[in-house]
Design a protein around this motif. Structure first.
Motif, PDB file in Angstrom:
ATOM      1  N   LEU A 101       7.131  19.892 -40.717  1.00  0.00           N
ATOM      2  CA  LEU A 101       6.091  19.268 -39.906  1.00  0.00           C
ATOM      3  C   LEU A 101       4.740  19.863 -40.309  1.00  0.00           C
ATOM      4  O   LEU A 101       4.522  21.072 -40.169  1.00  0.00           O
ATOM      5  CB  LEU A 101       6.322  19.527 -38.414  1.00  0.00           C
ATOM      6  CG  LEU A 101       7.501  18.852 -37.717  1.00  0.00           C
ATOM      7  CD1 LEU A 101       8.836  19.441 -38.150  1.00  0.00           C
ATOM      8  CD2 LEU A 101       7.353  18.977 -36.215  1.00  0.00           C
ATOM      9  N   LEU A 102       3.859  19.031 -40.840  1.00  0.00           N
ATOM     10  CA  LEU A 102       2.485  19.451 -41.128  1.00  0.00           C
ATOM     11  C   LEU A 102       1.624  18.929 -39.987  1.00  0.00           C
ATOM     12  O   LEU A 102       1.365  17.729 -39.882  1.00  0.00           O
ATOM     13  CB  LEU A 102       2.009  18.883 -42.473  1.00  0.00           C
ATOM     14  CG  LEU A 102       0.633  19.366 -42.947  1.00  0.00           C
ATOM     15  CD1 LEU A 102       0.641  20.870 -43.208  1.00  0.00           C
ATOM     16  CD2 LEU A 102       0.208  18.616 -44.206  1.00  0.00           C
ATOM     17  N   LEU A 135       1.988  24.378 -41.013  1.00  0.00           N
ATOM     18  CA  LEU A 135       3.280  23.880 -41.471  1.00  0.00           C
ATOM     19  C   LEU A 135       4.381  24.550 -40.654  1.00  0.00           C
ATOM     20  O   LEU A 135       4.418  25.783 -40.514  1.00  0.00           O
ATOM     21  CB  LEU A 135       3.470  24.159 -42.963  1.00  0.00           C
ATOM     22  CG  LEU A 135       4.743  23.595 -43.592  1.00  0.00           C
ATOM     23  CD1 LEU A 135       4.738  22.069 -43.530  1.00  0.00           C
ATOM     24  CD2 LEU A 135       4.871  24.065 -45.044  1.00  0.00           C
ATOM     25  N   LEU A 136       5.298  23.726 -40.105  1.00  0.00           N
ATOM     26  CA  LEU A 136       6.420  24.197 -39.299  1.00  0.00           C
ATOM     27  C   LEU A 136       7.709  23.617 -39.863  1.00  0.00           C
ATOM     28  O   LEU A 136       7.704  22.566 -40.521  1.00  0.00           O
ATOM     29  CB  LEU A 136       6.259  23.757 -37.836  1.00  0.00           C
ATOM     30  CG  LEU A 136       4.963  24.171 -37.126  1.00  0.00           C
ATOM     31  CD1 LEU A 136       4.840  23.454 -35.795  1.00  0.00           C
ATOM     32  CD2 LEU A 136       4.894  25.682 -36.931  1.00  0.00           C
ATOM     33  N   ARG A 137       8.832  24.287 -39.579  1.00  0.00           N
ATOM     34  CA  ARG A 137      10.152  23.780 -39.969  1.00  0.00           C
ATOM     35  C   ARG A 137      11.014  23.647 -38.729  1.00  0.00           C
ATOM     36  O   ARG A 137      11.152  24.590 -37.946  1.00  0.00           O
ATOM     37  CB  ARG A 137      10.828  24.704 -40.980  1.00  0.00           C
ATOM     38  CG  ARG A 137      12.225  24.240 -41.378  1.00  0.00           C
ATOM     39  CD  ARG A 137      12.824  25.127 -42.456  1.00  0.00           C
ATOM     40  NE  ARG A 137      12.142  24.932 -43.724  1.00  0.00           N
ATOM     41  CZ  ARG A 137      12.423  23.941 -44.574  1.00  0.00           C
ATOM     42  NH1 ARG A 137      13.360  23.039 -44.277  1.00  0.00           N
ATOM     43  NH2 ARG A 137      11.771  23.842 -45.705  1.00  0.00           N
ATOM     44  N   ALA A 138      11.602  22.456 -38.578  1.00  0.00           N
ATOM     45  CA  ALA A 138      12.541  22.191 -37.483  1.00  0.00           C
ATOM     46  C   ALA A 138      13.767  21.533 -38.081  1.00  0.00           C
ATOM     47  O   ALA A 138      13.716  20.351 -38.476  1.00  0.00           O
ATOM     48  CB  ALA A 138      11.917  21.309 -36.424  1.00  0.00           C
ATOM     49  N   GLY A 139      14.877  22.275 -38.203  1.00  0.00           N
ATOM     50  CA  GLY A 139      16.076  21.737 -38.850  1.00  0.00           C
ATOM     51  C   GLY A 139      15.796  21.438 -40.307  1.00  0.00           C
ATOM     52  O   GLY A 139      15.307  22.290 -41.061  1.00  0.00           O
ATOM     53  N   ALA A 143      12.239  24.756 -31.084  1.00  0.00           N
ATOM     54  CA  ALA A 143      11.531  26.010 -31.360  1.00  0.00           C
ATOM     55  C   ALA A 143      11.295  26.084 -32.872  1.00  0.00           C
ATOM     56  O   ALA A 143      12.011  26.794 -33.605  1.00  0.00           O
ATOM     57  CB  ALA A 143      12.320  27.215 -30.852  1.00  0.00           C
ATOM     58  N   PRO A 144      10.302  25.328 -33.375  1.00  0.00           N
ATOM     59  CA  PRO A 144      10.102  25.271 -34.833  1.00  0.00           C
ATOM     60  C   PRO A 144       9.636  26.621 -35.383  1.00  0.00           C
ATOM     61  O   PRO A 144       8.979  27.408 -34.712  1.00  0.00           O
ATOM     62  CB  PRO A 144       9.031  24.197 -34.993  1.00  0.00           C
ATOM     63  CG  PRO A 144       8.280  24.201 -33.711  1.00  0.00           C
ATOM     64  CD  PRO A 144       9.293  24.534 -32.644  1.00  0.00           C
ATOM     65  N   GLN A 145       9.993  26.834 -36.638  1.00  0.00           N
ATOM     66  CA  GLN A 145       9.603  28.068 -37.328  1.00  0.00           C
ATOM     67  C   GLN A 145       8.263  27.850 -38.035  1.00  0.00           C
ATOM     68  O   GLN A 145       8.041  26.818 -38.665  1.00  0.00           O
ATOM     69  CB  GLN A 145      10.668  28.470 -38.352  1.00  0.00           C
ATOM     70  CG  GLN A 145      12.040  28.722 -37.766  1.00  0.00           C
ATOM     71  CD  GLN A 145      13.076  28.983 -38.834  1.00  0.00           C
ATOM     72  OE1 GLN A 145      12.785  28.921 -40.036  1.00  0.00           O
ATOM     73  NE2 GLN A 145      14.305  29.257 -38.418  1.00  0.00           N
ATOM     74  N   ILE A 146       7.385  28.843 -37.916  1.00  0.00           N
ATOM     75  CA  ILE A 146       6.083  28.771 -38.593  1.00  0.00           C
ATOM     76  C   ILE A 146       6.280  29.125 -40.066  1.00  0.00           C
ATOM     77  O   ILE A 146       6.902  30.135 -40.399  1.00  0.00           O
ATOM     78  CB  ILE A 146       5.075  29.724 -37.940  1.00  0.00           C
ATOM     79  CG1 ILE A 146       4.820  29.292 -36.492  1.00  0.00           C
ATOM     80  CG2 ILE A 146       3.768  29.742 -38.726  1.00  0.00           C
ATOM     81  CD1 ILE A 146       3.886  30.240 -35.730  1.00  0.00           C
ATOM     82  N   VAL A 147       5.759  28.297 -40.953  1.00  0.00           N
ATOM     83  CA  VAL A 147       5.863  28.509 -42.395  1.00  0.00           C
ATOM     84  C   VAL A 147       4.472  28.827 -42.938  1.00  0.00           C
ATOM     85  O   VAL A 147       3.602  27.938 -43.032  1.00  0.00           O
ATOM     86  CB  VAL A 147       6.450  27.271 -43.107  1.00  0.00           C
ATOM     87  CG1 VAL A 147       6.557  27.530 -44.613  1.00  0.00           C
ATOM     88  CG2 VAL A 147       7.792  26.909 -42.517  1.00  0.00           C
ATOM     89  N   GLY A 148       4.264  30.083 -43.270  1.00  0.00           N
ATOM     90  CA  GLY A 148       2.988  30.483 -43.859  1.00  0.00           C
ATOM     91  C   GLY A 148       1.841  30.455 -42.863  1.00  0.00           C
ATOM     92  O   GLY A 148       1.999  30.158 -41.669  1.00  0.00           O
ATOM     93  N   ASP A 149       0.660  30.787 -43.374  1.00  0.00           N
ATOM     94  CA  ASP A 149      -0.553  30.781 -42.554  1.00  0.00           C
ATOM     95  C   ASP A 149      -1.120  29.366 -42.456  1.00  0.00           C
ATOM     96  O   ASP A 149      -0.836  28.504 -43.310  1.00  0.00           O
ATOM     97  CB  ASP A 149      -1.608  31.713 -43.165  1.00  0.00           C
ATOM     98  CG  ASP A 149      -1.147  33.168 -43.166  1.00  0.00           C
ATOM     99  OD1 ASP A 149      -0.398  33.541 -42.244  1.00  0.00           O
ATOM    100  OD2 ASP A 149      -1.533  33.908 -44.097  1.00  0.00           O
ATOM    101  N   PRO A 150      -1.942  29.112 -41.464  1.00  0.00           N
ATOM    102  CA  PRO A 150      -2.583  27.786 -41.383  1.00  0.00           C
ATOM    103  C   PRO A 150      -3.427  27.490 -42.618  1.00  0.00           C
ATOM    104  O   PRO A 150      -4.045  28.394 -43.210  1.00  0.00           O
ATOM    105  CB  PRO A 150      -3.441  27.881 -40.122  1.00  0.00           C
ATOM    106  CG  PRO A 150      -2.823  28.970 -39.316  1.00  0.00           C
ATOM    107  CD  PRO A 150      -2.281  29.961 -40.314  1.00  0.00           C
ATOM    108  N   VAL A 151      -3.412  26.243 -43.026  1.00  0.00           N
ATOM    109  CA  VAL A 151      -4.257  25.790 -44.139  1.00  0.00           C
ATOM    110  C   VAL A 151      -5.599  25.389 -43.544  1.00  0.00           C
ATOM    111  O   VAL A 151      -5.690  24.397 -42.808  1.00  0.00           O
ATOM    112  CB  VAL A 151      -3.608  24.609 -44.879  1.00  0.00           C
ATOM    113  CG1 VAL A 151      -4.532  24.112 -45.981  1.00  0.00           C
ATOM    114  CG2 VAL A 151      -2.257  25.010 -45.437  1.00  0.00           C
ATOM    115  N   ARG A 152      -6.618  26.152 -43.854  1.00  0.00           N
ATOM    116  CA  ARG A 152      -7.955  25.877 -43.316  1.00  0.00           C
ATOM    117  C   ARG A 152      -8.863  25.428 -44.463  1.00  0.00           C
ATOM    118  O   ARG A 152      -8.869  26.039 -45.534  1.00  0.00           O
ATOM    119  CB  ARG A 152      -8.540  27.117 -42.646  1.00  0.00           C
ATOM    120  CG  ARG A 152      -7.643  27.670 -41.534  1.00  0.00           C
ATOM    121  CD  ARG A 152      -8.302  28.860 -40.838  1.00  0.00           C
ATOM    122  NE  ARG A 152      -7.365  29.515 -39.920  1.00  0.00           N
ATOM    123  CZ  ARG A 152      -7.110  29.098 -38.689  1.00  0.00           C
ATOM    124  NH1 ARG A 152      -7.724  28.025 -38.240  1.00  0.00           N
ATOM    125  NH2 ARG A 152      -6.253  29.741 -37.921  1.00  0.00           N
TER     126      ARG A 152
END
Length: 250
Positions: free
Chosen positions: A107-108, A99-103, A139-148
């Protein structure tokens, strides 16, 4: 020699003539009939019992198996047990999402290699190009760890498709409550399937997800690199949605 009568087979010379009475056949002896006195009425039951004598009935036991259990019924008499078809177990799906955040957009994104993005990864560079084209920070921000998924290698916890969908949607719901989101990008088939409950046919279309709001289904980054002709459809869909997050940024 106790011979009473003797007759020669042929006529003997100078023998005296035989007597005729010796040549006559002997008469059969008369049969002697013994008279039996009628039985008295008192002896009738005994005589009837003597005449009617039934042979005792002998029961022959049926053979049983060596285990001592009763013999099984013949096949034609045995009741057919109903056959209950058990559903085949569904293996847990396998995917990795970041999960990323851009503005104002979340974005998943499917991780093509299953590992977190590196700055020089081709898939990550393509994602930056898409964000610049959409008018969002590249330059999106990473939100949390990857969901595996699956979460556990062992254990009895349900890790089927339904459980994966509930987990992904719950994870997104928590993150969307923390900050406002104008549009959720679902990039890659696992993101579309387990967050939007759709398949590949939904690529480049808008989705309205209960509890998550508006979402945009996008083909995976690796698929876009392998089939560049898909980028044109992505660009057309992006132009239709661009106004939503641009209005939010103003």
């Amino acid at each position: 020699m106790q011979v009473v009568n003797w007759l020669p087979r042929t006529e003997l010379p100078f023998a005296a003539p035989s007597r005729p009475e010796l040549l006559e056949p002997l008469e059969p002896e008369p049969e002697v009939l013994l008279s039996v006195a009628p039985a008295s009425p008192a002896d009738a039951p005994a005589q009837q019992a003597a005449r009617v004598v039934e042979r005792p009935k002998i029961e022959v036991p049926r053979p049983t198996p060596a285990s001592g259990r009763p013999a099984a019924k013949p096949v034609e008499e045995a009741e057919e047990a109903p056959v209950v078809a058990r559903p085949a177990p569904v293996p847990p799906p396998r995917f990795a999402l970041q999960l990323l955040r851009a503005g104002r957009c979340l974005l998943l994104v499917e991780l093509p290699t299953g590992e977190s993005f590196q700055s020089r990864d081709p898939a990550y560079l393509l994602l930056k190009d898409m964000l610049r084209a959409a008018g969002l920070p590249d330059a999106p921000q990473i939100v949390g760890d990857p969901v595996r998924w699956p979460l556990l290698v062992r254990g009895t916890m349900d890790q089927g498709p339904d459980a994966a969908r509930d987990f992904v949607q719950g994870f997104l719901s928590v993150q969307m409550e923390a900050a406002q989101c104008a549009c959720l990008w679902l990039i890659g088939l696992p993101a579309v399937r387990f967050a939007g409950e759709k398949d590949a046919e939904a690529f480049n279309s808008e989705l309205q997800i209960e509890g998550l709001g508006l979402a945009w289904a996008v083909p995976g980054l690796e698929l876009l690199m392998e089939e560049p002709q898909r980028k044109a459809a992505v660009w057309q869909a992006m132009r239709r949605l661009m106004a939503r997050w641009k209005e939010s940024n103003e």
